[in-house]
Scaffold this motif. Structure first.
Motif, PDB file in Angstrom:
ATOM      1  N   VAL A  51       0.855  -1.192   0.000  1.00 31.14           N
ATOM      2  CA  VAL A  51       0.000   0.000   0.000  1.00 31.14           C
ATOM      3  C   VAL A  51       0.889   1.239   0.000  1.00 31.14           C
ATOM      4  O   VAL A  51       1.921   1.279   0.677  1.00 31.14           O
ATOM      5  CB  VAL A  51      -0.925  -0.001   1.233  1.00 31.14           C
ATOM      6  N   ILE A  52       0.494   2.263  -0.754  1.00 33.41           N
ATOM      7  CA  ILE A  52       1.285   3.493  -0.850  1.00 33.41           C
ATOM      8  C   ILE A  52       0.776   4.514   0.160  1.00 33.41           C
ATOM      9  O   ILE A  52      -0.398   4.909   0.118  1.00 33.41           O
ATOM     10  CB  ILE A  52       1.196   4.099  -2.268  1.00 33.41           C
ATOM     11  N   GLU A  55       1.317  10.734   2.137  1.00 31.08           N
ATOM     12  CA  GLU A  55       1.664  11.943   2.887  1.00 31.08           C
ATOM     13  C   GLU A  55       3.181  12.068   3.023  1.00 31.08           C
ATOM     14  O   GLU A  55       3.857  11.139   3.459  1.00 31.08           O
ATOM     15  CB  GLU A  55       1.016  11.900   4.263  1.00 31.08           C
ATOM     16  N   GLY A  56       3.715  13.230   2.646  1.00 32.91           N
ATOM     17  CA  GLY A  56       5.152  13.466   2.755  1.00 32.91           C
ATOM     18  C   GLY A  56       5.950  13.079   1.525  1.00 32.91           C
ATOM     19  O   GLY A  56       7.138  13.409   1.424  1.00 32.91           O
ATOM     20  N   LYS A  57       5.330  12.377   0.578  1.00 31.58           N
ATOM     21  CA  LYS A  57       6.036  11.969  -0.638  1.00 31.58           C
ATOM     22  C   LYS A  57       5.920  13.040  -1.723  1.00 31.58           C
ATOM     23  O   LYS A  57       4.906  13.731  -1.832  1.00 31.58           O
ATOM     24  CB  LYS A  57       5.472  10.642  -1.169  1.00 31.58           C
ATOM     25  N   GLN A  58       6.933  13.165  -2.554  1.00 25.00           N
ATOM     26  CA  GLN A  58       6.890  14.046  -3.713  1.00 25.00           C
ATOM     27  C   GLN A  58       5.921  13.475  -4.754  1.00 25.00           C
ATOM     28  O   GLN A  58       5.812  12.245  -4.911  1.00 25.00           O
ATOM     29  CB  GLN A  58       8.283  14.175  -4.334  1.00 25.00           C
ATOM     30  N   LEU A  59       5.242  14.354  -5.478  1.00 21.26           N
ATOM     31  CA  LEU A  59       4.259  13.912  -6.460  1.00 21.26           C
ATOM     32  C   LEU A  59       4.878  13.000  -7.513  1.00 21.26           C
ATOM     33  O   LEU A  59       4.311  11.966  -7.868  1.00 21.26           O
ATOM     34  CB  LEU A  59       3.593  15.114  -7.137  1.00 21.26           C
ATOM     35  N   GLU A  60       6.064  13.380  -8.014  1.00 25.75           N
ATOM     36  CA  GLU A  60       6.690  12.564  -9.050  1.00 25.75           C
ATOM     37  C   GLU A  60       7.136  11.199  -8.517  1.00 25.75           C
ATOM     38  O   GLU A  60       7.144  10.207  -9.238  1.00 25.75           O
ATOM     39  CB  GLU A  60       7.878  13.291  -9.676  1.00 25.75           C
ATOM     40  N   HIS A  61       7.448  11.146  -7.225  1.00 26.67           N
ATOM     41  CA  HIS A  61       7.815   9.864  -6.618  1.00 26.67           C
ATOM     42  C   HIS A  61       6.601   8.932  -6.572  1.00 26.67           C
ATOM     43  O   HIS A  61       6.710   7.734  -6.857  1.00 26.67           O
ATOM     44  CB  HIS A  61       8.375  10.075  -5.217  1.00 26.67           C
ATOM     45  N   ASN A  74      -1.692  -5.306 -10.563  1.00 27.84           N
ATOM     46  CA  ASN A  74      -2.304  -5.476  -9.249  1.00 27.84           C
ATOM     47  C   ASN A  74      -3.257  -4.334  -8.937  1.00 27.84           C
ATOM     48  O   ASN A  74      -3.147  -3.231  -9.494  1.00 27.84           O
ATOM     49  CB  ASN A  74      -1.226  -5.512  -8.162  1.00 27.84           C
ATOM     50  N   ASN A  75      -4.194  -4.581  -8.023  1.00 26.77           N
ATOM     51  CA  ASN A  75      -4.985  -3.497  -7.465  1.00 26.77           C
ATOM     52  C   ASN A  75      -4.065  -2.627  -6.617  1.00 26.77           C
ATOM     53  O   ASN A  75      -3.157  -3.132  -5.953  1.00 26.77           O
ATOM     54  CB  ASN A  75      -6.118  -4.048  -6.598  1.00 26.77           C
ATOM     55  N   ILE A  76      -4.311  -1.322  -6.640  1.00 28.05           N
ATOM     56  CA  ILE A  76      -3.434  -0.388  -5.931  1.00 28.05           C
ATOM     57  C   ILE A  76      -4.256   0.468  -4.974  1.00 28.05           C
ATOM     58  O   ILE A  76      -5.299   1.018  -5.350  1.00 28.05           O
ATOM     59  CB  ILE A  76      -2.662   0.513  -6.910  1.00 28.05           C
ATOM     60  N   LEU A  77      -3.775   0.572  -3.754  1.00 28.01           N
ATOM     61  CA  LEU A  77      -4.400   1.402  -2.723  1.00 28.01           C
ATOM     62  C   LEU A  77      -3.381   2.436  -2.252  1.00 28.01           C
ATOM     63  O   LEU A  77      -2.266   2.079  -1.857  1.00 28.01           O
ATOM     64  CB  LEU A  77      -4.839   0.535  -1.547  1.00 28.01           C
ATOM     65  N   ALA A  78      -3.752   3.707  -2.324  1.00 27.01           N
ATOM     66  CA  ALA A  78      -2.874   4.792  -1.873  1.00 27.01           C
ATOM     67  C   ALA A  78      -3.608   5.604  -0.812  1.00 27.01           C
ATOM     68  O   ALA A  78      -4.697   6.120  -1.066  1.00 27.01           O
ATOM     69  CB  ALA A  78      -2.471   5.682  -3.047  1.00 27.01           C
ATOM     70  N   THR A  79      -3.029   5.706   0.388  1.00 29.77           N
ATOM     71  CA  THR A  79      -3.688   6.369   1.505  1.00 29.77           C
ATOM     72  C   THR A  79      -3.124   7.767   1.749  1.00 29.77           C
ATOM     73  O   THR A  79      -2.049   8.111   1.280  1.00 29.77           O
ATOM     74  CB  THR A  79      -3.542   5.535   2.796  1.00 29.77           C
ATOM     75  N   ARG A  80      -3.891   8.556   2.535  1.00 34.24           N
ATOM     76  CA  ARG A  80      -3.531   9.923   2.904  1.00 34.24           C
ATOM     77  C   ARG A  80      -3.153  10.759   1.679  1.00 34.24           C
ATOM     78  O   ARG A  80      -2.126  11.426   1.640  1.00 34.24           O
ATOM     79  CB  ARG A  80      -2.398   9.928   3.936  1.00 34.24           C
ATOM     80  N   ALA A  81      -4.016  10.692   0.691  1.00 34.94           N
ATOM     81  CA  ALA A  81      -3.802  11.406  -0.564  1.00 34.94           C
ATOM     82  C   ALA A  81      -4.722  12.618  -0.639  1.00 34.94           C
ATOM     83  O   ALA A  81      -5.931  12.495  -0.422  1.00 34.94           O
ATOM     84  CB  ALA A  81      -4.071  10.477  -1.747  1.00 34.94           C
ATOM     85  N   ASN A  82      -4.174  13.779  -0.943  1.00 27.95           N
ATOM     86  CA  ASN A  82      -4.985  14.978  -1.123  1.00 27.95           C
ATOM     87  C   ASN A  82      -5.354  15.129  -2.602  1.00 27.95           C
ATOM     88  O   ASN A  82      -4.872  14.369  -3.456  1.00 27.95           O
ATOM     89  CB  ASN A  82      -4.265  16.216  -0.584  1.00 27.95           C
ATOM     90  N   ILE A 104      -8.308   8.512   0.071  1.00 30.71           N
ATOM     91  CA  ILE A 104      -7.736   7.291  -0.500  1.00 30.71           C
ATOM     92  C   ILE A 104      -7.909   7.299  -2.017  1.00 30.71           C
ATOM     93  O   ILE A 104      -8.941   7.711  -2.530  1.00 30.71           O
ATOM     94  CB  ILE A 104      -8.410   6.042   0.102  1.00 30.71           C
ATOM     95  N   ILE A 105      -6.884   6.819  -2.709  1.00 31.98           N
ATOM     96  CA  ILE A 105      -6.947   6.593  -4.154  1.00 31.98           C
ATOM     97  C   ILE A 105      -6.946   5.087  -4.386  1.00 31.98           C
ATOM     98  O   ILE A 105      -6.127   4.368  -3.798  1.00 31.98           O
ATOM     99  CB  ILE A 105      -5.756   7.233  -4.886  1.00 31.98           C
ATOM    100  N   THR A 106      -7.857   4.606  -5.224  1.00 31.72           N
ATOM    101  CA  THR A 106      -7.886   3.187  -5.555  1.00 31.72           C
ATOM    102  C   THR A 106      -7.773   2.989  -7.064  1.00 31.72           C
ATOM    103  O   THR A 106      -8.313   3.769  -7.841  1.00 31.72           O
ATOM    104  CB  THR A 106      -9.173   2.510  -5.051  1.00 31.72           C
TER     105      THR A 106
END
Length: 246
Positions: A51-52, A55-61, A74-82, A104-106
């Motif tokens: 899971v990604i 928060e705190g990560k650069q957008l390009e990263h 795979n299915n992808i789950l990204a948390t604490r996303a604005n 959350i982004i799914t």
């Protein structure tokens, strides 16, 4: 092991060379993309893909990580996303979905068979819903049915009792509350199922950004209550999924 068998089968039928298979095996545990080491082996070990945490990560990263994970379909789950993170993800994956309340982004690439049992997510008040939605969306994304029972806190206990059948029918209950965090103890005293208590940072000054709810939940006299970290809806949803699928 399943991935290794799949690669061997491809070598046998000629769709993959030995050199290509060896290269794939080298990247099986993780892929070093410079800014991150993407753990492709996570699903084989734990049952769910990595899971990604945004928060705190650069957008390009985040974009680079998404692109790498998409290669495995795979299915992808990204948390604490604005919303800004979501727009960046949309640039590399048009079908990404943003769950605003949960932050959350799914990205869905394959269906997961749902168990017959379900998870109940209960909140003390409507201010607790963002954390509850993080838990609920996480659990749903990991392949669970979820019953949402919101705004049934102890200030109006009849609201909880009026929905008790939906609570007790679950295999596991997530109780999300701020203020004094009493909801978890009340639910724990009414059910014979595990209760995952999530303290939220909702409350007035003496709430200490969720510390009062955390300590009250940790000191619960109800048996069968386990406590997550403050505002950690994702952790509760993930753990509830593991329990629901036992």
């Amino acid at each position: 092991m399943q991935e290794i068998k799949r690669l061997l089968e491809k070598v046998k039928n000629g769709s993959l060379s030995v050199e290509e298979a060896m290269g794939a095996l080298k990247e099986l545990p993780y892929k070093d993309i410079g800014i991150a080491k993407v753990d492709h082996h996570r699903e084989l070990r734990n049952g769910y893909p990595e899971v990604i945490y945004c928060e705190g990560k650069q957008l390009e990263h985040i974009q680079h990580i998404i692109v790498e994970m998409l290669k495995r379909n795979n299915n992808i789950l990204a948390t604490r996303a604005n919303p800004e993170v979501y727009e960046a993800v949309k640039e590399v994956c048009e079908d990404a979905v943003y769950h605003k309340l949960a932050r959350i982004i799914t990205i869905k690439r394959k269906e997961i068979q749902l168990p017959e049992t379900y998870i109940s997510v209960v909140t003390g008040g409507t201010s607790d819903i963002p954390v509850a939605e993080e838990a609920a969306i996480t659990a749903e994304f990991l392949g669970n049915r979820v019953e949402r029972i919101y705004d049934v806190g102890v200030a109006g206990l009849h609201r909880l009792l009026g929905n008790l059948d939906r609570v007790t029918g679950a295999k596991v209950i997530i109780a999300v509350a701020g203020m004094e965090g009493a909801l978890a103890s009340v639910v724990g005293g009414l059910v014979d199922k595990p209760v995952l208590a999530v303290p939220t940072s909702v409350g007035y000054g003496a709430n200490f950004n969720g510390l009062s709810a955390l300590l009250c939940m940790l000191n619960s006299c109800a048996s069968g209550v386990a406590v997550m970290n403050i505002d950690n809806g994702f952790g509760a949803g993930y753990m509830a999924s593991m329990i629901n699928k036992l």
